[in-house]
Design a protein around this motif. Sequence first.
Motif, PDB file in Angstrom:
ATOM      1  N   SER A  66       0.839  -1.196   0.000  1.00  0.00           N
ATOM      2  CA  SER A  66       0.000   0.000   0.000  1.00  0.00           C
ATOM      3  C   SER A  66       0.875   1.248   0.000  1.00  0.00           C
ATOM      4  N   ASP A  67       0.262   2.382  -0.330  1.00  0.00           N
ATOM      5  CA  ASP A  67       0.984   3.651  -0.318  1.00  0.00           C
ATOM      6  C   ASP A  67       1.027   4.178   1.120  1.00  0.00           C
ATOM      7  N   SER A  68       1.720   5.282   1.330  1.00  0.00           N
ATOM      8  CA  SER A  68       1.776   5.864   2.671  1.00  0.00           C
ATOM      9  C   SER A  68       0.519   6.689   2.931  1.00  0.00           C
ATOM     10  N   PRO A  69       0.040   6.732   4.171  1.00  0.00           N
ATOM     11  CA  PRO A  69      -1.091   7.602   4.513  1.00  0.00           C
ATOM     12  C   PRO A  69      -0.712   9.062   4.277  1.00  0.00           C
ATOM     13  N   MET A  70      -1.621   9.820   3.645  1.00  0.00           N
ATOM     14  CA  MET A  70      -1.334  11.215   3.327  1.00  0.00           C
ATOM     15  C   MET A  70      -2.226  12.199   4.083  1.00  0.00           C
ATOM     16  N   SER A  71      -3.287  11.704   4.715  1.00  0.00           N
ATOM     17  CA  SER A  71      -4.174  12.583   5.491  1.00  0.00           C
ATOM     18  C   SER A  71      -4.810  11.778   6.612  1.00  0.00           C
ATOM     19  N   LEU A  72      -5.169  12.489   7.694  1.00  0.00           N
ATOM     20  CA  LEU A  72      -5.661  11.806   8.889  1.00  0.00           C
ATOM     21  C   LEU A  72      -6.496  12.761   9.725  1.00  0.00           C
ATOM     22  N   ASP A  73      -7.593  12.248  10.293  1.00  0.00           N
ATOM     23  CA  ASP A  73      -8.362  13.033  11.262  1.00  0.00           C
ATOM     24  C   ASP A  73      -9.113  12.080  12.184  1.00  0.00           C
ATOM     25  N   THR A  74      -9.408  12.565  13.385  1.00  0.00           N
ATOM     26  CA  THR A  74     -10.184  11.788  14.348  1.00  0.00           C
ATOM     27  C   THR A  74     -10.928  12.727  15.279  1.00  0.00           C
ATOM     28  N   ASN A  75     -12.066  12.255  15.787  1.00  0.00           N
ATOM     29  CA  ASN A  75     -12.796  12.991  16.819  1.00  0.00           C
ATOM     30  C   ASN A  75     -12.694  12.278  18.162  1.00  0.00           C
ATOM     31  N   GLY A  76     -11.747  11.355  18.261  1.00  0.00           N
ATOM     32  CA  GLY A  76     -11.549  10.602  19.491  1.00  0.00           C
ATOM     33  C   GLY A  76     -12.220   9.245  19.486  1.00  0.00           C
TER      34      GLY A  76
END
Length: 428
Positions: A66-76
């Motif tokens: 797989s490719d590398s993660p380029m974006s990320l978000d979380t609300n917990g």
Amino acid sequence: MEAASWNVGYPIFGARFLDEDTLLVAGGGGEGNHGIPNKLTALQIDFSRKNKVIKKFRELQLPPNSDSPMSLDTNGEIILMGCNEGSEKIKKGKNCHLRKYDYIDQHLVFSKSINLFTDFSNDINNYTKCCYISDDSSIGCISNSNEKNPQLIIINTSNNQLKLKYKIIEKTNNIIKDLHISPDGKTIVYITSSTFKAISTVSGKILISKNSSALSTSSQTLIFAKIRFINNNEFIIGCNINNKGGISIVHYSILDQLLISNKLISKKIKSITSMDFWPNIIIKVYQDIKNPEKTITKSEIDINNSLISIAGNNYSVILLKFKNFKNLFEFKKTHNFVITKVTFSPTGQYLASVSAANTIHVIKLPSKFITSNQTQIKSKNLNTFLSIILSLLFVLILAILIQYLINKKLIQHLIDIPTIKSELKKRR
């Protein structure tokens, strides 16, 4: 000011706090890894551990193809991560580029993945550039990296779904540089380098669309870089000023369609690589006059005491107070290479920055920079109610006192004065 750094072992492209003491980061070396894995890592922050402030807590290694993660978000609770499949799958039109994880009992658990950029299923150069989830887990939003056909996708993420709700095509053919979701999840704002738009997540309709020239002065041209909501109606845009003139922040109201302020932040920093906003939330307790036995608790954002962090191209991080965009502190050269993300912890106690140089830098902000987001304030209704009660008590006590003095004939001479004056007038 206390600070700590740590090398996670791979280039980091996304970061967000899961809770007050847990920082989530993602990145890697891309397809084939080149000896550098692609990972999603949770780190515990504890400044009482002097020798190991930052400690690996949980980690998931992604498949090597797989490719590398380029974006990320979380609300917990919910984690959204933009990460392409391998090139062979993409060439076959199979690219589940958006992955959902859950944070359950302090564990990272993979849930599902989906392909929402169906127009680019076999384009290995297209990836999920921006990725956000609403506070209430009802709405997600992503944008792609394609410059010729930029798209924004609004996703229904309620009840463990990953379902397309609206697709917006950016007709200016300018790449979507950043986006954000309002605290109530009802509005999304996004920017290209020269435009910004606000979109309703309820109807999918454009609420407002403006060009950067409407916010620029005659002596400067603004190039939009990052955007953040500060409440449900207002947002800020981090801007680069043309001809390397520095950076500025624009404050705008959607409801009034009004530029509130535009302030130069720095001439030394030439471009913004990341920006975050920490809302100072005050808990207010209201007591209704009609039913004083019951209280109503509401949370409100104290804008003036909220904070902004900006990462610049000179590898420094600036901390600003929202009121007048006052520069509180500049953390110089926190990394040796480009800073990809800055993020506040939920209470504003920590400010973290991450870099493509594999490094994490966490600053423990002094209490003078932040105020508690659990402050209880008596409401005006309660104060009014108490004032009325005290006034009635005062009148009642005064009436009892006067009646007592009359009964004892201690003020009889005062009562008789008008009668005496009347008799004197008659005699004259």
